[in-house]
Design a protein around this motif. Structure first.
Motif: not given
Length: 550
Positions: A91-98, A257-264, A381-391
């Motif tokens: 669910v986190k992946f398909i909605t790009r949610t942190y 400090p070493s962690n950003t808003m990462i989506v699995p 596909s063109e933005n799923s892994l490179t998109n800098e924005r996160v919900n």
């Protein structure tokens, strides 16, 4: 005649001399394009996205998403209250949610509401809330015949939620004027449709690519899946103005400090890992109301959690809590994605400002509060892994309103739950500053079909849009390969002398190849055809269609 020819030659010489004298200081060359198959397809997609953004109205944009498929897209169907085991990472992946969970202090900082005022109001509302809940649980007689235990509890929870909402609205409306302008929806139609990319291809897709002569690397290229979500909220509150942006700067202190808003990254084949069914249908995005409603921004929504009683107990309490978090993320994203689509954004056109909502999941006694901010809708596909924005989704630990009811008294009543509940109502929506464009991709004069001046086009688009969103089955059954054909013609070709008349024998697939507008228009009898004063050609026998130009 000779003079006329001389005149033409002289004109041609002048034109050619003018053309030959057109020089520039720096040479101008045509752009060098990459003619590989991937680059050509990417340019075609970008050209199509640009045409999609140029459409005027909301209905035309939603209508155009389904024009490629006559029988609809092969969608991954997700429904509220149906969550497979360990579904939260997917669910986190398909909605790009942190997700930030179980942090009460951070929750109130991000929410930015006066908690002291909420605590004071909670003491004033306590008596009315207890009386309303007692009446729903003790004062009503319910028929339990032919109803499962979970269904009965869900019915009770629905009644308690509606009662709590009415009590809080009546108690707070005199002090908070924005609640007087709020619209309440009961069990609205909530649907969302978006595309998610970077999935591993299934065995069927890999085999089809292999049959086309592609190499192993090309056969393993990621694929996009359309997702159709069906929500079932109990109550929704809407207003003309949107909620203000969350105070997300507090999340920087929360992160390591070493962690950003990462989506699995959970991009395995969902049909194999989770058993998710794929259904062919037209994609629909409906946030509980039709386009053109003045109250188009959500304030909060209530959802039930009675489905937890039907989940296997050996899953454990942690997995039950994860399913609640998955429900909060999916229901919030689905609602906000529908609202964003009514503002002119889509899965191809990213939002230009955040959308915020508040979510409550409860059975009348246990409450799970969450805040959700939609920052991006472009997940293909063109933005799923490179998109800098996160919900972003921020939740509180599950809280209990009361321990039990003895007679007519509540044991272990928790005012903190009531104060958090009140904070969702007290948070005031605010209009954006002057000059801020809420609908940048809609025509300034034709935002909705109702604004179109051409009567025929307006009526046609309204009728066809509602027909598409009804998702009624076609009057003819869709194309399929029958079992005897699959045995004797596909798997074991034992009938070589039969005429090759079926689509699969001609390398065609009507389910994928046929467009939505590839049909015979309605026939117009001669007496109803428009009359013309002067003869300018034969009048058409068929009615005119107004499909969006893509």
């Amino acid at each position: 005649m000779a003079s006329y020819l001389k005149l033409l030659r002289s004109i041609n010489r002048r034109l050619s001399s003018v053309a030959n004298n057109e020089y520039t200081k720096t040479p101008q060359y045509p752009p060098i394009l990459n003619n590989s198959l991937k680059a050509v397809r990417k340019r075609e997609r970008e050209k199509r996205y640009a045409k999609y953004n140029s459409l005027h109205t909301v209905e035309e944009k939603l209508f155009a998403l389904n024009l490629d498929k006559y029988y609809g897209w092969n969608c991954m169907t997700l429904k509220e209250h149906v969550y497979p085991y360990q579904f939260l990472p997917f669910v986190k992946f398909i909605t790009r949610t942190y997700l930030v969970q179980d942090n009460k202090e951070l929750f109130h900082k991000v929410q930015n509401v006066d908690i002291e005022e909420c605590k004071q109001s909670a003491q004033n509302v306590r008596k009315y809330l207890q009386e309303a809940i007692l009446f729903e649980l003790k004062g009503k007689k319910r028929s339990e015949q032919n109803i499962s235990f979970s269904k009965n509890l869900e019915s009770e929870a629905n009644d308690v939620i509606e009662t709590i909402n009415s009590v809080l609205l009546s108690s707070l409306s005199s002090q908070h004027s924005h609640l007087l302008e709020t619209v309440v929806d009961y069990k609205p139609r909530l649907e969302a449709f978006w595309m998610v990319g970077s999935f591993h291809p299934s065995e069927t897709v890999f085999k089809k690519r292999k049959d086309k002569g592609l190499n192993d690397d090309e056969c393993s290229d990621p694929v996009d899946h359309w997702i159709q979500y069906f929500g079932s909220p109990v109550v929704q509150l809407r207003n003309q103005n949107p909620l203000s942006q969350l105070e997300t700067q507090h999340l920087k202190d929360y992160n390591e400090p070493s962690n950003t808003m990462i989506v699995p990254l959970e991009n395995s084949d969902p049909s194999l890992k989770y058993g998710i069914l794929f259904e062919r249908r037209h994609g629909t995005s409906i946030p509980g109301y039709w386009p053109g409603d003045e109250n188009e921004f959500g304030l909060l929504s209530y959802h039930t959690q009675a489905y937890l009683l039907d989940r296997p107990p050996h899953f454990g309490s942690k997995e039950h809590n994860d399913s609640l978090l998955a429900q909060a993320i999916l229901s919030s994203y689905g609602w906000l994605q529908g609202q964003a689509s009514y503002q002119g954004f889509s899965t191809f056109t990213d939002v230009t400002y955040p959308f915020v909502t508040q979510n409550i999941i409860t059975d009348g006694r246990q409450f799970t509060f969450s805040l959700y901010q939609l920052n991006t809708t472009v997940l293909h596909s063109e933005n799923s892994l490179t998109n800098e924005r996160v919900n972003i989704c921020v939740t509180m630990p599950t809280s209990i309103l009361y321990e039990e009811i003895r007679g007519n008294e509540f044991i272990g009543w928790n005012d903190d739950v009531v104060s958090t509940l009140l904070s969702f109502y007290i948070k005031k929506p605010k209009n954006r500053e002057e000059g801020f464009e809420l609908k940048p991709y809609l025509h300034p004069e034709e935002k909705y079909v109702a604004d179109i001046e051409d009567k025929d086009r307006r009526i046609w688009l309204h009728k066809q849009f509602r027909h598409m969103y009804s998702n009624r089955p076609r009057n003819r059954l869709p194309y399929e390969i029958y079992d005897w054909e699959r045995i004797y013609k596909v798997k074991f070709p034992t009938r070589p002398l039969d005429a090759r008349l079926r689509p699969f024998e001609r390398d065609c697939n009507p389910l994928e190849d046929r467009k939505y507008n590839e049909h015979m228009p309605p026939y117009v009898p001669k007496q109803f055809r428009p009359k013309k004063k002067h003869w300018t050609g034969w009048r058409s026998k068929f009615a005119k269609t107004h499909y969006p130009d893509l």
